[in-house]
Write a protein that holds these residues in place. Structure first.
Motif, PDB file in Angstrom:
ATOM      1  N   LEU A  98       0.840  -1.193   0.000  1.00 18.08           N
ATOM      2  CA  LEU A  98       0.000   0.000   0.000  1.00 18.08           C
ATOM      3  C   LEU A  98       0.876   1.245   0.000  1.00 18.08           C
ATOM      4  O   LEU A  98       1.864   1.320   0.735  1.00 18.08           O
ATOM      5  CB  LEU A  98      -0.914   0.013   1.228  1.00 18.08           C
ATOM      6  CG  LEU A  98      -2.067   1.023   1.205  1.00 18.08           C
ATOM      7  CD1 LEU A  98      -3.073   0.673   0.121  1.00 18.08           C
ATOM      8  CD2 LEU A  98      -2.755   1.084   2.566  1.00 18.08           C
ATOM      9  N   VAL A  99       0.500   2.204  -0.832  1.00 19.13           N
ATOM     10  CA  VAL A  99       1.135   3.523  -0.829  1.00 19.13           C
ATOM     11  C   VAL A  99       0.059   4.527  -0.442  1.00 19.13           C
ATOM     12  O   VAL A  99      -0.999   4.579  -1.079  1.00 19.13           O
ATOM     13  CB  VAL A  99       1.718   3.878  -2.210  1.00 19.13           C
ATOM     14  CG1 VAL A  99       2.232   5.321  -2.212  1.00 19.13           C
ATOM     15  CG2 VAL A  99       2.833   2.908  -2.583  1.00 19.13           C
ATOM     16  N   VAL A 100       0.308   5.296   0.586  1.00 18.01           N
ATOM     17  CA  VAL A 100      -0.640   6.308   1.061  1.00 18.01           C
ATOM     18  C   VAL A 100      -0.053   7.679   0.760  1.00 18.01           C
ATOM     19  O   VAL A 100       1.052   8.005   1.218  1.00 18.01           O
ATOM     20  CB  VAL A 100      -0.915   6.155   2.571  1.00 18.01           C
ATOM     21  CG1 VAL A 100      -1.936   7.197   3.034  1.00 18.01           C
ATOM     22  CG2 VAL A 100      -1.410   4.740   2.887  1.00 18.01           C
ATOM     23  N   LEU A 101      -0.785   8.462  -0.015  1.00 17.53           N
ATOM     24  CA  LEU A 101      -0.330   9.799  -0.403  1.00 17.53           C
ATOM     25  C   LEU A 101      -1.137  10.869   0.319  1.00 17.53           C
ATOM     26  O   LEU A 101      -2.321  10.700   0.591  1.00 17.53           O
ATOM     27  CB  LEU A 101      -0.497  10.008  -1.909  1.00 17.53           C
ATOM     28  CG  LEU A 101       0.397   9.225  -2.871  1.00 17.53           C
ATOM     29  CD1 LEU A 101       0.073   9.637  -4.302  1.00 17.53           C
ATOM     30  CD2 LEU A 101       1.870   9.442  -2.572  1.00 17.53           C
ATOM     31  N   GLN A 102      -0.489  11.971   0.579  1.00 14.22           N
ATOM     32  CA  GLN A 102      -1.163  13.161   1.097  1.00 14.22           C
ATOM     33  C   GLN A 102      -0.400  14.382   0.595  1.00 14.22           C
ATOM     34  O   GLN A 102       0.820  14.471   0.771  1.00 14.22           O
ATOM     35  CB  GLN A 102      -1.198  13.162   2.622  1.00 14.22           C
ATOM     36  CG  GLN A 102      -1.977  14.344   3.203  1.00 14.22           C
ATOM     37  CD  GLN A 102      -2.015  14.304   4.720  1.00 14.22           C
ATOM     38  OE1 GLN A 102      -1.037  13.966   5.366  1.00 14.22           O
ATOM     39  NE2 GLN A 102      -3.163  14.641   5.283  1.00 14.22           N
ATOM     40  N   ALA A 103      -1.106  15.282  -0.068  1.00 10.31           N
ATOM     41  CA  ALA A 103      -0.513  16.522  -0.579  1.00 10.31           C
ATOM     42  C   ALA A 103       0.752  16.271  -1.383  1.00 10.31           C
ATOM     43  O   ALA A 103       1.753  16.984  -1.252  1.00 10.31           O
ATOM     44  CB  ALA A 103      -0.226  17.474   0.582  1.00 10.31           C
ATOM     45  N   GLY A 104       0.711  15.228  -2.216  1.00 13.31           N
ATOM     46  CA  GLY A 104       1.820  14.960  -3.118  1.00 13.31           C
ATOM     47  C   GLY A 104       3.025  14.296  -2.506  1.00 13.31           C
ATOM     48  O   GLY A 104       4.075  14.191  -3.153  1.00 13.31           O
ATOM     49  N   GLN A 105       2.915  13.848  -1.261  1.00 13.92           N
ATOM     50  CA  GLN A 105       4.033  13.187  -0.595  1.00 13.92           C
ATOM     51  C   GLN A 105       3.596  11.832  -0.058  1.00 13.92           C
ATOM     52  O   GLN A 105       2.413  11.601   0.213  1.00 13.92           O
ATOM     53  CB  GLN A 105       4.558  14.052   0.550  1.00 13.92           C
ATOM     54  CG  GLN A 105       5.147  15.381   0.083  1.00 13.92           C
ATOM     55  CD  GLN A 105       5.687  16.204   1.234  1.00 13.92           C
ATOM     56  OE1 GLN A 105       5.010  16.394   2.241  1.00 13.92           O
ATOM     57  NE2 GLN A 105       6.904  16.710   1.086  1.00 13.92           N
ATOM     58  N   VAL A 106       4.559  10.935   0.082  1.00 20.82           N
ATOM     59  CA  VAL A 106       4.276   9.583   0.566  1.00 20.82           C
ATOM     60  C   VAL A 106       4.223   9.602   2.091  1.00 20.82           C
ATOM     61  O   VAL A 106       5.202   9.952   2.753  1.00 20.82           O
ATOM     62  CB  VAL A 106       5.354   8.589   0.087  1.00 20.82           C
ATOM     63  CG1 VAL A 106       5.088   7.205   0.673  1.00 20.82           C
ATOM     64  CG2 VAL A 106       5.387   8.524  -1.437  1.00 20.82           C
ATOM     65  N   ARG A 107       3.063   9.227   2.621  1.00 15.36           N
ATOM     66  CA  ARG A 107       2.920   9.106   4.076  1.00 15.36           C
ATOM     67  C   ARG A 107       3.226   7.700   4.558  1.00 15.36           C
ATOM     68  O   ARG A 107       3.609   7.494   5.716  1.00 15.36           O
ATOM     69  CB  ARG A 107       1.496   9.489   4.477  1.00 15.36           C
ATOM     70  CG  ARG A 107       1.193  10.964   4.363  1.00 15.36           C
ATOM     71  CD  ARG A 107       1.982  11.773   5.389  1.00 15.36           C
ATOM     72  NE  ARG A 107       1.747  11.306   6.736  1.00 15.36           N
ATOM     73  CZ  ARG A 107       0.754  11.721   7.525  1.00 15.36           C
ATOM     74  NH1 ARG A 107      -0.100  12.632   7.073  1.00 15.36           N
ATOM     75  NH2 ARG A 107       0.623  11.253   8.744  1.00 15.36           N
TER      76      ARG A 107
END
Length: 262
Positions: free
Chosen positions: A217-226
């Motif tokens: 899983l890849v979780v993104l927020q505002a263009g960055q990897v969380r």
């Protein structure tokens, strides 16, 4: 496959718009997506999910580096890349202007990277198209125009077009759009089958409960990897909860996790 990673990025940056309207969408994204795995990409609206997928496919200008199977993307020839990496867009039917084409002909478009210039489809091409249409339960519509189908039926045909490429890596942007629950279950089973064959699937999903079933899983927020890691890890659920402002609750149902609004 020649590399343990299907796709990698290093300090990936991407912007959308022009002039004063330009805005940064991806900011310093570093990822290594394992080959032979299903990776889900999730995040709130505007997080950069579709932009990341387009960057991985080489469809938009970027800064930084994208590597496909260990080789920088610009070093791949167009046809070689098209045979190795297949793409399902959110608006795939509009993109190819295919409403007047028969379902069979739409799926045959997936074979173009394997065919010579102006060459007619061969036996392998016809076999691949039939196999893809049967896998997506769309074979019975093969003579119908794409424009005569419902949204869910069209989505299954476009998925068949992607499968017909027989690429090692498949990028899918919202593949469950317009699909009812039984056909969503069919898609999950198909992805498991593809991964079992050694293929790589990377999918942008709005269905959080489905995304939690992914191997990675890849979780993104505002263009960055969380978060980037195993989909079943508690840290994955924690990251998802954070980027959705703690408005989701997770419930263990059988062997799976379901994400529901609080």
């Amino acid at each position: 496959m020649g590399s343990s990673h299907a796709l990698t990025t290093r300090q990936l940056e991407a912007s959308l718009g022009h002039g004063r309207q330009q805005r940064a969408v991806l900011r310093g994204v570093n990822l290594s997506l394992a080959a032979g795995r299903w990776t889900g990409i999730v995040g709130p609206n505007g997080a950069g999910k579709s932009t990341l997928l387009r960057a991985l496919a080489g469809l938009i200008p970027v800064q930084g580096e994208v590597c496909l199977l260990g080789r920088p993307l610009p070093g791949w020839g167009h046809r070689e890349r098209a045979r190795s990496l297949a793409w399902l867009d959110q608006g795939g039917a509009a993109e190819i202007g295919a409403d007047d084409l028969t379902v069979y002909d739409v799926v045959m478009l997936g074979r173009l990277p394997h065919m010579g210039w102006l060459a007619s489809p061969g036996a392998k091409d016809h076999a691949a198209v039939e196999r893809a249409l049967r896998l997506t339960r769309a074979w019975d519509w093969r003579e119908r125009p794409l424009g005569a189908l419902s949204g869910g039926e069209r989505q299954r045909v476009l998925l068949a077009r992607l499968l017909a490429v027989e690429a090692a890596i498949m990028l899918m942007d919202e593949p469950l759009a317009n699909l009812d629950p039984p056909h969503q279950a069919d898609w999950i089973a198909l992805v498991r089958e593809l991964v079992g064959q050694g293929r790589t699937v990377v999918s942008v999903l709005h269905e959080i409960s489905v995304s939690l079933m992914a191997d990675e899983l890849v979780v993104l927020q505002a263009g960055q990897v969380r978060y980037a890691g195993p989909g079943g890890d508690p840290a994955a659920r924690e990251a998802v909860a954070d980027v959705f402002d703690r408005r989701l609750a997770f419930h263990h149902v059988g062997e799976r996790w379901a994400a529901l609004p609080r």
